[in-house]
Scaffold this motif. Structure first.
Motif, mmCIF file in Angstrom:
data_model
loop_
_atom_site.group_PDB
_atom_site.id
_atom_site.type_symbol
_atom_site.label_atom_id
_atom_site.label_comp_id
_atom_site.label_asym_id
_atom_site.label_seq_id
_atom_site.Cartn_x
_atom_site.Cartn_y
_atom_site.Cartn_z
ATOM 1 N N GLU A 178 0.844 -1.188 0.000
ATOM 2 C CA GLU A 178 0.000 0.000 0.000
ATOM 3 C C GLU A 178 0.879 1.238 0.000
ATOM 4 O OE1 GLU A 178 -2.561 -0.132 3.325
ATOM 5 O OE2 GLU A 178 -3.720 -1.863 2.619
ATOM 6 N N CYS A 179 0.311 2.326 -0.514
ATOM 7 C CA CYS A 179 1.021 3.598 -0.475
ATOM 8 C C CYS A 179 1.058 4.105 0.965
ATOM 9 C CB CYS A 179 0.328 4.633 -1.369
ATOM 10 S SG CYS A 179 0.336 4.204 -3.120
ATOM 11 N N PRO A 180 2.144 4.767 1.378
ATOM 12 C CA PRO A 180 2.207 5.279 2.743
ATOM 13 C C PRO A 180 1.137 6.320 2.998
ATOM 14 C CG PRO A 180 4.006 6.142 1.388
ATOM 15 C CD PRO A 180 3.345 5.073 0.588
ATOM 16 N N ASP A 181 0.546 6.266 4.189
ATOM 17 C CA ASP A 181 -0.515 7.218 4.533
ATOM 18 C C ASP A 181 0.041 8.600 4.857
ATOM 19 O OD1 ASP A 181 -2.471 5.274 4.237
ATOM 20 O OD2 ASP A 181 -2.249 4.585 6.311
ATOM 21 N N GLN A 182 1.186 8.635 5.503
ATOM 22 C CA GLN A 182 1.765 9.897 5.931
ATOM 23 C C GLN A 182 3.042 10.180 5.154
ATOM 24 O OE1 GLN A 182 0.323 11.992 7.977
ATOM 25 N NE2 GLN A 182 -1.387 10.605 8.376
ATOM 26 N N PRO A 183 3.255 11.432 4.732
ATOM 27 C CA PRO A 183 4.487 11.760 4.037
ATOM 28 C C PRO A 183 5.673 11.731 4.988
ATOM 29 C CG PRO A 183 3.204 13.753 4.466
ATOM 30 C CD PRO A 183 2.361 12.578 4.878
ATOM 31 N N PRO A 184 6.870 11.480 4.464
ATOM 32 C CA PRO A 184 8.053 11.541 5.320
ATOM 33 C C PRO A 184 8.205 12.932 5.930
ATOM 34 C CG PRO A 184 8.541 10.516 3.194
ATOM 35 C CD PRO A 184 7.163 11.090 3.093
ATOM 36 N N ASP A 185 9.005 13.018 6.954
ATOM 37 C CA ASP A 185 9.187 14.279 7.671
ATOM 38 C C ASP A 185 10.058 15.208 6.828
ATOM 39 O OD1 ASP A 185 9.197 16.257 9.517
ATOM 40 O OD2 ASP A 185 10.602 15.282 10.898
ATOM 41 N N VAL A 186 9.417 15.943 5.923
ATOM 42 C CA VAL A 186 10.111 16.868 5.039
ATOM 43 C C VAL A 186 9.640 18.278 5.368
ATOM 44 C CG1 VAL A 186 10.515 17.562 2.659
ATOM 45 C CG2 VAL A 186 10.303 15.136 3.232
ATOM 46 N N ALA A 187 10.561 19.146 5.708
ATOM 47 C CA ALA A 187 10.208 20.518 6.086
ATOM 48 C C ALA A 187 9.913 21.336 4.833
ATOM 49 C CB ALA A 187 11.351 21.148 6.878
ATOM 50 N N VAL A 188 8.720 21.901 4.758
ATOM 51 C CA VAL A 188 8.333 22.777 3.656
ATOM 52 C C VAL A 188 8.217 24.188 4.207
ATOM 53 C CG1 VAL A 188 6.601 23.283 1.911
ATOM 54 C CG2 VAL A 188 7.092 20.904 2.518
ATOM 55 N N PRO A 189 8.953 25.168 3.656
ATOM 56 C CA PRO A 189 8.886 26.538 4.172
ATOM 57 C C PRO A 189 7.465 27.094 4.117
ATOM 58 C CG PRO A 189 10.721 26.285 2.634
ATOM 59 C CD PRO A 189 9.902 25.037 2.538
ATOM 60 N N ASP A 190 7.181 27.989 5.039
ATOM 61 C CA ASP A 190 5.862 28.609 5.134
ATOM 62 C C ASP A 190 5.963 30.071 4.726
ATOM 63 O OD1 ASP A 190 3.539 30.076 6.548
ATOM 64 O OD2 ASP A 190 3.042 27.958 6.874
ATOM 65 N N PHE A 191 4.974 30.537 3.980
ATOM 66 C CA PHE A 191 4.973 31.940 3.561
ATOM 67 C C PHE A 191 4.929 32.886 4.762
ATOM 68 C CE2 PHE A 191 3.596 30.408 -0.672
ATOM 69 C CZ PHE A 191 4.406 31.214 -1.460
ATOM 70 N N VAL A 217 11.415 39.510 -9.774
ATOM 71 C CA VAL A 217 12.578 40.346 -10.080
ATOM 72 C C VAL A 217 12.891 41.197 -8.865
ATOM 73 C CG1 VAL A 217 13.546 42.093 -11.615
ATOM 74 C CG2 VAL A 217 11.923 40.414 -12.511
ATOM 75 N N GLY A 218 14.120 41.141 -8.392
ATOM 76 C CA GLY A 218 14.500 41.926 -7.227
ATOM 77 C C GLY A 218 15.971 41.768 -6.891
ATOM 78 N N PRO A 219 16.479 42.591 -5.990
ATOM 79 C CA PRO A 219 17.900 42.546 -5.627
ATOM 80 C C PRO A 219 18.227 41.300 -4.823
ATOM 81 C CG PRO A 219 16.731 44.078 -4.207
ATOM 82 C CD PRO A 219 15.755 43.652 -5.251
ATOM 83 N N PRO A 220 19.507 40.967 -4.695
ATOM 84 C CA PRO A 220 19.905 39.812 -3.880
ATOM 85 C C PRO A 220 19.443 39.979 -2.436
ATOM 86 C CG PRO A 220 21.753 40.595 -5.209
ATOM 87 C CD PRO A 220 20.673 41.612 -5.343
ATOM 88 N N GLY A 221 18.976 38.901 -1.837
ATOM 89 C CA GLY A 221 18.561 38.947 -0.440
ATOM 90 C C GLY A 221 17.147 39.427 -0.205
ATOM 91 N N SER A 222 16.382 39.620 -1.256
ATOM 92 C CA SER A 222 15.014 40.124 -1.083
ATOM 93 C C SER A 222 14.020 39.017 -0.756
ATOM 94 C CB SER A 222 14.566 40.884 -2.339
ATOM 95 O OG SER A 222 14.634 40.044 -3.474
ATOM 96 N N GLY A 223 14.419 37.768 -0.904
ATOM 97 C CA GLY A 223 13.545 36.657 -0.536
ATOM 98 C C GLY A 223 12.931 35.916 -1.703
ATOM 99 N N LYS A 224 13.473 36.074 -2.907
ATOM 100 C CA LYS A 224 12.887 35.442 -4.094
ATOM 101 C C LYS A 224 12.944 33.912 -3.996
ATOM 102 C CE LYS A 224 15.694 37.472 -6.992
ATOM 103 N NZ LYS A 224 16.532 38.231 -6.053
ATOM 104 N N THR A 225 14.093 33.390 -3.612
ATOM 105 C CA THR A 225 14.239 31.931 -3.519
ATOM 106 C C THR A 225 13.333 31.363 -2.434
ATOM 107 O OG1 THR A 225 16.536 32.082 -4.281
ATOM 108 C CG2 THR A 225 15.883 30.064 -3.141
ATOM 109 N N MET A 226 13.237 32.053 -1.306
ATOM 110 C CA MET A 226 12.380 31.601 -0.218
ATOM 111 C C MET A 226 10.921 31.565 -0.669
ATOM 112 S SD MET A 226 12.259 30.625 2.962
ATOM 113 C CE MET A 226 11.302 30.649 4.489
ATOM 114 N N LEU A 227 10.493 32.586 -1.403
ATOM 115 C CA LEU A 227 9.118 32.629 -1.893
ATOM 116 C C LEU A 227 8.847 31.443 -2.819
ATOM 117 C CD1 LEU A 227 8.894 36.456 -2.612
ATOM 118 C CD2 LEU A 227 7.369 35.210 -1.071
ATOM 119 N N ALA A 228 9.794 31.140 -3.691
ATOM 120 C CA ALA A 228 9.609 30.030 -4.619
ATOM 121 C C ALA A 228 9.499 28.705 -3.879
ATOM 122 C CB ALA A 228 10.756 29.989 -5.625
ATOM 123 N N ARG A 229 10.350 28.514 -2.886
ATOM 124 C CA ARG A 229 10.343 27.243 -2.162
ATOM 125 C C ARG A 229 9.096 27.093 -1.287
ATOM 126 N NH1 ARG A 229 14.699 24.334 -2.919
ATOM 127 N NH2 ARG A 229 16.604 25.312 -3.729
#
Length: 495
Positions: A178-191, A217-229
């Protein structure tokens, strides 16, 4: 099938995400002892000769001291991979009367042999399972196979070649998995952890609700990668059909499927140094690329202008068709790639154009060349473009609360449900966008589109974004405010 001196069993070959039946024929003849494999085998298939010899010795079988010819038919189809080890070994055992021919009756055999006779999993076992179900065959694979749920119906697992002495009935049935009922403990960032970026969160909500491509589009460190993840945290779980399609691609690529089996959408973030083949697929054997591994999920391209221009332009057709076709001398391979594109870019080479806290050191020609690397045709296929400014220092330090993933996910769920209700009201789609615009919205749309010189594709895409914004507000007709907001997220290039 014949009992001695010759034998025929069924194997399979992968072509894209599909498998085709390959017939393994074995013939024994006089002459010097040896083992020849014909039928366009690649080096990995030819190496089966050594693995089979050692597996026979370890499993208590006898290698014939005769000349053995193994043919893989059809001969014009190139054979790659190690999945032929098990069928070659079984055919040879039947030809030498060490196993009855009934062992391979109505069976599709797939597996790699270890030197101790153990049977190891191979990539693409889900494609083999589909083929077995289509042909009405029992699939015989490694007992360690990742097959789960409906994929494992009619499949039997084998741990060691010696188990075949008891026939197929002695093998483990994989159908009970059977497919696992619960996903593995993987941390997903929160907005909620992203400070002072409410406009960008709004853009991500719209993108998630309508499955639109988005560029930040924005300068380095503005949070673009965090938003995507954070985006996967607001997307609905994979449906059974979507999970099956995504797991099939990952199985063919030899990638883990545990997260997909729990409903988590794939998130792929290749480095900008990736080759065109690595992004869209290719190689020998032909394998799916990152865009196919992102099927039913998110493809994140960070530092978008740093990707090779040719590699980016290769995305144009897959974005439209949701599948990629790779032509080779021995045929065309097709992989699905229905993904959501999320990209991030600096406004200029130094990254500080328009940043009030830093001075941009780039010349205008350098800025223009940098921004032109993406190319207008690809930009025209990105529906939502949003500026992501540097967040205020005090808000970052204070950790002020903003919109959370739970709140955004609820909006996305509501918008998709409203869209489904709206589309279910009629069997025929609206004849044109005008039928879904209210009177004020139509006049505003025509005026602004004319002033911005939007082309046909751009007009349609702006309307789609406006329709999604209206669904978020549960409007049956697109309003003037919905159109204005959609145009505010248009790419800067003219359509």
């Amino acid at each position: 099938m014949s009992g001695a001196r010759a034998a025929v069993v069924r194997a399979a070959s992968l072509r894209g995400v599909e498998a085709e039946v390959v017939i393994v024929e074995v013939s024994l003849s006089g002459g010097l002892p040896g083992l020849d494999i014909v039928g366009m085998p690649d080096p990995s298939v030819l190496e089966a000769r050594s693995r089979v010899r050692c597996a026979f010795r370890s499993s208590g079988y006898v290698m014939p001291r005769e000349h053995v010819t193994i043919n893989l038919a059809p001969s014009e189809l190139r054979k790659t991979g190690t999945a032929y080890d098990l069928p070659i070994a079984v055919a040879l055992l039947i030809a030498t009367s060490q196993l009855p021919s009934s062992v391979a009756d109505d069976a599709l055999l797939v597996g790699e042999l270890a030197l101790d006779g153990s049977v190891c999993p191979v990539r693409g076992e889900m494609a083999y399972a589909l083929l077995a179900q289509k042909e009405g065959l029992d699939l015989v694979v490694s007992a360690e196979s990742p097959l789960r749920g409906g994929w494992a119906e009619g499949a039997r697992g084998i741990r060691n070649l010696s188990q075949l002495k008891g026939g197929l009935g002695s093998l483990t049935s994989l159908g009970a998995r059977e497919c696992p009922d619960q996903p593995p403990d993987v941390a997903v960032p929160d907005f909620g952890d992203v400070a002072d970026q409410e406009l960008a969160k709004r853009a991500m909500t719209i993108a998630a609700a309508g499955r639109h491509g988005v560029l930040m589009v924005g300068p380095p460190g503005s949070g673009k990668t965090m938003l995507a993840r954070c985006l996967p945290s607001i997307l609905p779980p994979l449906s059974d059909e979507e999970a099956a399609s995504a797991m099939l691609v990952h199985s063919v690529a030899g990638q883990p499927i545990d997260l997909l089996a729990t409903g988590m959408r794939p998130f792929r973030a290749p480095h900008h140094s990736i080759s065109t083949g690595g992004l869209v697929g290719g190689g020998r054997p032909v394998l799916p690329g990152e865009i196919s591994l992102a099927h039913e999920g998110v493809l994140f391209l960070d530092e978008l202008p740093e990707f090779p221009r040719g590699t980016l332009q290769a995305l144009r057709q897959p974005l439209e068709d949701h599948q990629v076709r790779i032509a080779r001398v021995d045929g065309t391979f097709t992989f699905p790639c229905d993904f959501q594109l999320v990209a991030a870019a600096n406004p200029c080479p130094c990254g500080h154009l328009g940043d009030p806290g830093h001075e941009c050191t780039c010349s205008q020609p350098r800025i223009a060349a940098y921004q032109a690397r993406v190319g207008g045709p690809l930009m025209d296929r990105i529906d939502v473009v949003v500026d992501v400014p540097r967040p205020e220092t005090s808000k970052v330090i204070d950790g002020g609360e903003g919109t959370t993933s739970a709140q955004m996910a609820e909006l996305v769920k509501t918008a998709r449900a409203f869209r489904a209700w709206r589309e279910a009201r009629t069997d025929d789609p609206p004849p044109s966008p005008a039928a879904e615009l209210d009177r004020h919205a139509r006049g505003t749309f025509e005026s602004l589109a004319r002033g911005l010189a939007l082309g046909g594709r751009a007009i349609v895409r702006v309307f789609r974004v406006a329709r999604t914004i209206a669904d978020l507000s549960e409007h049956e007709l697109v309003s003037e405010d919905d159109v204005v907001e959609a145009l505010a997220f248009r790419p800067r290039q003219k359509g």
